[in-house]
Design an enzyme around this catalytic site. Structure first.
Site, PDB file in Angstrom:
ATOM      1  CB  SER A 198      -0.978  -0.053   1.179  1.00 31.95           C
ATOM      2  OG  SER A 198      -2.107   0.727   0.918  1.00 31.95           O
ATOM      3  CG  ASP A 304      -6.711  -3.074  -3.556  1.00 28.64           C
ATOM      4  OD1 ASP A 304      -7.480  -2.354  -2.893  1.00 28.64           O
ATOM      5  OD2 ASP A 304      -5.488  -3.137  -3.353  1.00 28.64           O
ATOM      6  CG  HIS A 335      -5.588  -2.798   0.264  1.00 27.43           C
ATOM      7  ND1 HIS A 335      -4.942  -2.312  -0.841  1.00 27.43           N
ATOM      8  CD2 HIS A 335      -4.999  -2.191   1.331  1.00 27.43           C
ATOM      9  CE1 HIS A 335      -4.025  -1.443  -0.478  1.00 27.43           C
ATOM     10  NE2 HIS A 335      -4.019  -1.365   0.844  1.00 27.43           N
TER      11      HIS A 335
END
Length: 649
Positions: A198, A304, A335
């Site tokens: 991320s 995601d 995610h």
């Protein structure tokens, strides 16, 4: 796929590594052939644990002194004692104190001297005994670092780049945050690999895009490639807040007291209009793909809805266009870190990747298939290249059916119109569930049941010509696989995994830093339809991706929506659908008005990457009946939760 020829380089480097390691670790036969795998021969318990503060050369917080970022280091003691230098695995993050890393939200912990006790995740536990150093960097303005968080901008990227430069002997560092005693990284050979999920992976992308010397590889997991695309889709807002909210969330209390000016720049530079500004140009790494010298092992969830799949698609394509060495994993999850959806294979593959890229071992990973794709939960396939050779963009066109808003999809241009009214209370799962039923909120178009499998691989676009009744309008375009399947439940709060109570161990541990983590399993859902790809836009951006304008009611506008990259097989017997609608609930924000839009079908089309191209589509639809099935409600995953505004764990 463009690819560098690197075998000579690796053989030369491998020979050098063999010399440095010495015959004591290798049998004569192994020494002659060269090592293929680093082994856990060093003590983790006795590893050196230290902290340095690296000078970034910036003064983001305006206190008159250049900012220093904290770099916590765990490295094996023995190589330096024996005169050998080692490579570095680095994770630069804003989350080490505020939010934690990984499925168990681990944070850094320290001993009384301020040296790291727990480094989150398994990287130090596993790789330090194998002859790597681990470096965990606090981004500017977070945890123990000076400066301000500027959400992917110059300060964020320089936080990590400065550490790469210090590891290569090109930057200054000190033993304390405010002291004057310098420290050099004499123990490393300057070869660095960056990894992270991320925001952390985003920093890896951004640092690689500077072309910094010494950065040999990056492993971005669910990472952002352009921060504009994290907040907007061609003018349509994806969240009800901007980067200032995110900055405030992760900054240390000290930084919050000093960084009001930086916060205001984030507000001013990211207007909620969705217009492109210089702030976004600074945070667009795709434009600098030509500078990337590091290899890239990219991992992303196809579902995601935080860092959406457009990010990996445009980054991958840009890297390919510049001949960057690449590898990719695509999962069915949202995610989620690969440590939590394919743990054993992930650790082994990452180990081999770092051995190859940082130690120069000729272990064959560069000759294996480029892509691993999760086709069904825990069932993976590979592709020699990605997208596969023979993939061609194919034009599919909507046509009216016998009922309003229930049409067909095929290669032939058709005349006619379809009309729908934006309903912000509905979204993609509602539209897909009622694809065969006239509803006022969407227009849907489907093939007949396919007679052969049809594989989509890559990024699609949908060009729409629409006439609005109001001065503002948002559009969504969705590709859907209509048919029964068992998929990962990406709409669940855990986004496709279940966390179990038992633990598995990966590397060595200490009392303060266990190498054992909770196991996970796939969380699945039985569905009648699967969303394959999505894209959104503000119709006011019809003339420019960079700036929107008010619409004139009654005037037709044409705009192209960029859909997320995907790799999906629509099986024989299923149907492929295109849906065009307004606000996609919880995935984009609604416009200020409630428009009704009329689609001109003769000027609306989808450009879809199909393996085998138009011929494959013709074969898959040959003999298929064109009429839709009897109207029923098709089950899917629950409506996705409101998209998380934090590119986090």
């Amino acid at each position: 796929m463009p690819k560098r020829t690197r075998s000579t380089t690796w053989r030369t480097l491998a020979t050098l590594v063999v010399t440095l390691l010495g015959a004591s670790l290798l049998t004569p036969a192994a020494a002659q052939a060269g090592p293929r795998e680093s082994r856990p021969v060093y003590s983790y318990e006795n590893a050196v644990r230290e902290a340095v503060w690296v000078d970034t050369g910036l003064d983001a917080d305006g206190d008159g002194s250049t900012d220093r970022v904290a770099a916590d280091i765990v490295r094996p003691r023995e190589p330096a004692q024996q005169g050998r230098k080692i490579p570095v695995i680095m994770d630069a993050s804003p989350y080490y104190s505020c939010c934690g890393r990984g499925n168990e939200s681990q944070k850094k912990t320290y001993d009384a001297a301020g040296n790291i006790v727990q480094a989150p995740l398994f990287y130090d536990n596993y790789f330090v005994p194998r002859g790597y150093a681990f470096v965990g960097v606090d981004l500017s303005g977070t945890n123990r670092s000076d400066g301000c968080v500027d959400v992917g901008g110059r300060s964020d990227i320089q936080s990590a780049k400065a550490v790469v430069d210090w590891l290569g002997g090109r930057a200054r560092a000190y033993t304390t945050r405010t002291g004057t005693t310098p420290v050099k990284a004499t123990w490393t050979n300057g070869r660095t690999g960056m990894i992270g999920k991320s925001w952390d992976g985003t920093i890896a992308n951004g640092v690689a895009a500077t072309g910094v010397k010494g950065l040999k590889t990056i492993v971005p997991i669910s990472a952002i490639s352009s921060w504009y695309d994290y907040y907007f889709a061609k003018g349509a807002p994806l969240y009800n807040s901007g980067p200032d909210w995110l900055s405030h969330r992760v900054e240390s209390p000290e930084a919050q007291a000093k960084c009001a000016a930086v916060q205001q720049k984030l507000v001013d530079g990211a207007p909620r209009t969705g217009d492109w500004t210089r702030l976004w140009t600074e945070r667009d790494y795709v434009k600098d793909a030509s500078k990337v010298k590091a290899s890239v092992f990219l991992i992303h969830g196809l579902q995601d809805l935080n860092v959406r799949a457009k990010h990996f698609g445009q980054w991958w394509d840009a890297l390919a266009g510049n001949g960057v060495e690449r590898k990719i994993w695509l999962s069915q999850t949202g995610h989620v870190d690969p440590f939590d959806f394919r743990r054993a294979t992930w650790v082994d593959t990452l180990h081999r990747w770092f051995d190859h890229e940082l130690l120069g071992y000729d272990n064959g990973i560069d000759r294996e298939p480029v892509a691993d794709i999760e086709r069904h939960p825990d069932q993976w396939v590979t592709s020699k290249s990605w997208p596969p050779r023979g993939t061609h963009t194919t034009t599919l066109r909507p046509a009216p059916g016998t009922q309003p808003g229930v049409g067909t999809l095929g290669p032939i241009r058709a005349r006619g119109t379809e009309t729908f009214t934006d309903d912000p209370q509905l979204g993609e799962t509602d539209w897909a569930a009622r694809i065969d039923t006239p509803t006022p909120d969407k227009a849907g178009f489907t093939t007949g049941p396919l007679t052969r499998d049809l594989r989509l691989s890559g990024s699609s676009t949908v060009t729409v010509t629409a006439t609005p009744t109001t001065s503002t309008a948002h559009l969504s375009a969705v590709l859907v696989d209509l048919g029964p399947d068992t998929i990962r439940d990406y709409a669940d709060s855990a986004e496709g995994i279940t966390t179990l109570t038992d633990r598995t161990c990966w590397g060595a541990g200490t009392a303060g830093d266990s190498a054992c983590f909770k196991a996970t399993a796939a969380k699945t859902a039985d569905v009648d339809h699967t969303i394959v790809s999505r894209g959104w836009a503000d119709l006011g951006n019809h003339a420019s991706d960079l700036k929107g304008e008010p619409l004139t009611p009654g005037r037709a506008y044409t705009i192209t929506l960029d859909l997320a990259a995907t790799d999906h097989v629509v099986p024989r017997g299923h149907r492929l659908a295109l849906i065009v609608a307004g606000t996609d609930k919880d995935l984009i924000d609604p416009p200020s008005t409630t428009p009704t839009l009329t689609l001109d079908l003769s000027r609306t089309s989808a450009e879809v990457p199909l393996v085998g191209g138009a011929d494959a589509f013709a074969r898959a639809t040959a003999g298929a009946r064109t009429a839709t099935d009897e109207a029923t409600v098709l089950d899917g995953v629950r409506a996705p939760l409101g998209a998380d505004r934090v590119p986090g764990r």
